[in-house]
Design a protein around this motif. Structure first.
Motif, PDB file in Angstrom:
ATOM      1  N   LEU A 162      -5.064  13.097   5.701  1.00  0.00           N
ATOM      2  CA  LEU A 162      -5.921  13.386   4.556  1.00  0.00           C
ATOM      3  C   LEU A 162      -5.480  12.598   3.326  1.00  0.00           C
ATOM      4  N   GLU A 163      -4.174  12.543   3.100  1.00  0.00           N
ATOM      5  CA  GLU A 163      -3.654  11.803   1.953  1.00  0.00           C
ATOM      6  C   GLU A 163      -3.898  10.305   2.116  1.00  0.00           C
ATOM      7  N   ALA A 164      -3.796   9.811   3.355  1.00  0.00           N
ATOM      8  CA  ALA A 164      -4.043   8.389   3.606  1.00  0.00           C
ATOM      9  C   ALA A 164      -5.495   8.031   3.288  1.00  0.00           C
ATOM     10  N   ILE A 165      -6.412   8.940   3.600  1.00  0.00           N
ATOM     11  CA  ILE A 165      -7.828   8.729   3.253  1.00  0.00           C
ATOM     12  C   ILE A 165      -7.990   8.750   1.739  1.00  0.00           C
ATOM     13  N   ASP A 166      -7.324   9.717   1.099  1.00  0.00           N
ATOM     14  CA  ASP A 166      -7.415   9.861  -0.351  1.00  0.00           C
ATOM     15  C   ASP A 166      -6.864   8.642  -1.067  1.00  0.00           C
ATOM     16  N   LEU A 167      -5.796   8.047  -0.508  1.00  0.00           N
ATOM     17  CA  LEU A 167      -5.175   6.868  -1.129  1.00  0.00           C
ATOM     18  C   LEU A 167      -5.928   5.576  -0.831  1.00  0.00           C
ATOM     19  N   GLY A 168      -6.906   5.654   0.070  1.00  0.00           N
ATOM     20  CA  GLY A 168      -7.665   4.452   0.407  1.00  0.00           C
ATOM     21  C   GLY A 168      -7.041   3.634   1.517  1.00  0.00           C
ATOM     22  N   ILE A 169      -5.976   4.170   2.161  1.00  0.00           N
ATOM     23  CA  ILE A 169      -5.399   3.466   3.308  1.00  0.00           C
ATOM     24  C   ILE A 169      -6.445   3.408   4.420  1.00  0.00           C
ATOM     25  N   MET A 185       0.838  -1.187   0.000  1.00  0.00           N
ATOM     26  CA  MET A 185       0.000   0.000   0.000  1.00  0.00           C
ATOM     27  C   MET A 185       0.878   1.244   0.000  1.00  0.00           C
ATOM     28  N   GLN A 186       0.608   2.156  -0.920  1.00  0.00           N
ATOM     29  CA  GLN A 186       1.385   3.382  -0.972  1.00  0.00           C
ATOM     30  C   GLN A 186       1.133   4.206   0.282  1.00  0.00           C
ATOM     31  N   LYS A 187       2.185   4.788   0.848  1.00  0.00           N
ATOM     32  CA  LYS A 187       2.057   5.599   2.043  1.00  0.00           C
ATOM     33  C   LYS A 187       2.199   7.077   1.683  1.00  0.00           C
ATOM     34  N   PRO A 188       1.550   7.944   2.469  1.00  0.00           N
ATOM     35  CA  PRO A 188       1.656   9.379   2.219  1.00  0.00           C
ATOM     36  C   PRO A 188       3.106   9.846   2.323  1.00  0.00           C
ATOM     37  N   GLN A 189       3.419  10.916   1.609  1.00  0.00           N
ATOM     38  CA  GLN A 189       4.787  11.428   1.588  1.00  0.00           C
ATOM     39  C   GLN A 189       4.922  12.752   2.332  1.00  0.00           C
ATOM     40  N   ASN A 190       3.796  13.329   2.812  1.00  0.00           N
ATOM     41  CA  ASN A 190       3.850  14.601   3.512  1.00  0.00           C
ATOM     42  C   ASN A 190       4.389  14.421   4.922  1.00  0.00           C
ATOM     43  N   THR A 191       4.760  15.535   5.567  1.00  0.00           N
ATOM     44  CA  THR A 191       5.239  15.492   6.939  1.00  0.00           C
ATOM     45  C   THR A 191       4.254  16.152   7.904  1.00  0.00           C
ATOM     46  N   ASP A 192       3.297  16.906   7.414  1.00  0.00           N
ATOM     47  CA  ASP A 192       2.283  17.536   8.241  1.00  0.00           C
ATOM     48  C   ASP A 192       1.218  16.508   8.607  1.00  0.00           C
ATOM     49  N   ASP A 236      -5.992   1.374 -18.373  1.00  0.00           N
ATOM     50  CA  ASP A 236      -6.291   0.053 -17.808  1.00  0.00           C
ATOM     51  C   ASP A 236      -5.876  -0.084 -16.343  1.00  0.00           C
ATOM     52  N   ASP A 237      -5.506   1.019 -15.722  1.00  0.00           N
ATOM     53  CA  ASP A 237      -5.102   1.014 -14.312  1.00  0.00           C
ATOM     54  C   ASP A 237      -5.943   2.061 -13.570  1.00  0.00           C
ATOM     55  N   PRO A 238      -7.135   1.682 -13.090  1.00  0.00           N
ATOM     56  CA  PRO A 238      -8.054   2.658 -12.473  1.00  0.00           C
ATOM     57  C   PRO A 238      -7.458   3.427 -11.305  1.00  0.00           C
ATOM     58  N   VAL A 239      -6.638   2.769 -10.477  1.00  0.00           N
ATOM     59  CA  VAL A 239      -6.059   3.446  -9.315  1.00  0.00           C
ATOM     60  C   VAL A 239      -5.095   4.541  -9.763  1.00  0.00           C
ATOM     61  N   ALA A 240      -4.186   4.201 -10.673  1.00  0.00           N
ATOM     62  CA  ALA A 240      -3.233   5.191 -11.180  1.00  0.00           C
ATOM     63  C   ALA A 240      -3.945   6.282 -11.962  1.00  0.00           C
ATOM     64  N   LEU A 241      -4.960   5.893 -12.723  1.00  0.00           N
ATOM     65  CA  LEU A 241      -5.698   6.874 -13.507  1.00  0.00           C
ATOM     66  C   LEU A 241      -6.472   7.828 -12.596  1.00  0.00           C
ATOM     67  N   ALA A 242      -6.966   7.318 -11.474  1.00  0.00           N
ATOM     68  CA  ALA A 242      -7.684   8.173 -10.521  1.00  0.00           C
ATOM     69  C   ALA A 242      -6.745   9.231  -9.952  1.00  0.00           C
ATOM     70  N   ARG A 243      -5.509   8.832  -9.621  1.00  0.00           N
ATOM     71  CA  ARG A 243      -4.531   9.806  -9.129  1.00  0.00           C
ATOM     72  C   ARG A 243      -4.213  10.833 -10.210  1.00  0.00           C
ATOM     73  N   MET A 290     -15.735   8.748  -0.822  1.00  0.00           N
ATOM     74  CA  MET A 290     -16.393   7.736  -1.645  1.00  0.00           C
ATOM     75  C   MET A 290     -15.450   6.553  -1.772  1.00  0.00           C
ATOM     76  N   ALA A 291     -15.968   5.376  -1.499  1.00  0.00           N
ATOM     77  CA  ALA A 291     -15.120   4.185  -1.370  1.00  0.00           C
ATOM     78  C   ALA A 291     -14.477   3.747  -2.682  1.00  0.00           C
ATOM     79  N   THR A 292     -15.093   4.086  -3.804  1.00  0.00           N
ATOM     80  CA  THR A 292     -14.567   3.651  -5.090  1.00  0.00           C
ATOM     81  C   THR A 292     -14.475   4.827  -6.044  1.00  0.00           C
ATOM     82  N   THR A 293     -13.729   4.659  -7.116  1.00  0.00           N
ATOM     83  CA  THR A 293     -13.648   5.675  -8.147  1.00  0.00           C
ATOM     84  C   THR A 293     -14.528   5.294  -9.325  1.00  0.00           C
ATOM     85  N   SER A 294     -15.174   6.282  -9.928  1.00  0.00           N
ATOM     86  CA  SER A 294     -16.008   6.002 -11.099  1.00  0.00           C
ATOM     87  C   SER A 294     -15.154   5.515 -12.261  1.00  0.00           C
TER      88      SER A 294
END
Length: 215
Positions: A14-21, A1-8, A116-123, A155-159
């Protein structure tokens, strides 16, 4: 699972929520967050309070959980997003610099490889929309759209995970950029507004299918 890169602390959660962690319904515990992100509990506590004030977190007894959106809240959010995004595109067609327009065009071309990569395309999709917002050169509009997009993370999923939606969305992005390139304000407004409408329809279909499968 990708982890947030911010320090704040606020940005990291917020980023962890956005990434679905952390997904809607996930329980957030101060001590666990402090350990995960390597910060003390004080900034974590302050971040959680801020997120609760913004309605991104909700109370479940004495615990805080990631909030979720019901049907009406989702519909209300999309109504606001549709109009604000359309306005951003209109202003971008009017104010975007040649360099900003070039970046938008390069984004669309690069993102075609992610269909063909919904997660990467969503980002990538979030980056594209943020670039349109910035190209509007209206700080108050950007602030409001930031709030809307933070709420979209509930929202739990991306369109974009829907069958065929990635290719369609990319074609829509191409049309948005073309209108901005041509400085056609009305066409840019309509193109982005319609893009959000199609995304909303797709999400409604996803939710209907999910409810059917739960029966």
């Amino acid at each position: 699972m990708q982890k947030p890169q911010n320090t704040d602390a606020y940005s990291m959660i917020l980023e962890a929520i956005d990434l679905g962690i952390y997904r809607p319904g996930s329980r957030l515990v101060e001590s666990e967050l402090a350990e995960r992100f390597g910060v003390s509990r004080t900034p974590i506590r302050e971040a959680l309070q801020r997120l609760e004030t913004q309605s991104l977190l909700a109370r479940d007894g004495r615990s805080l959980i990631v909030a979720s959106l019901d049907h009406n809240q989702m519909a209300e959010l999309y109504v606001v997003r549709r109009e604000l995004e359309g306005l951003a595109a209109r202003l971008a067609a009017q104010h975007a610099t040649p360099e900003e327009v070039r970046i938008l065009r390069e984004m669309v071309e690069a993102d075609n490889a992610l269909i063909d990569d919904p997660v990467a395309l969503a980002r990538a999709n979030r980056r594209f929309h943020k670039q349109v917002h910035l190209a509007s050169h209206n700080r108050y509009l950007v602030q409001q759209l930031d709030l809307v997009h933070r709420t979209m993370a509930l929202m739990a999923t991306t369109s974009l995970a829907a069958q065929g939606r990635g290719a369609i969305a990319q074609a829509e992005h191409d049309g948005i950029v073309r209108a901005i390139e041509e400085k056609n304000e009305e066409a840019a407004y309509v193109a982005l507004r319609d893009h959000i409408s199609v995304a909303f329809i797709t999400r409604l279909k996803q939710d209907a299918k999910r409810r059917e499968e739960e029966v």
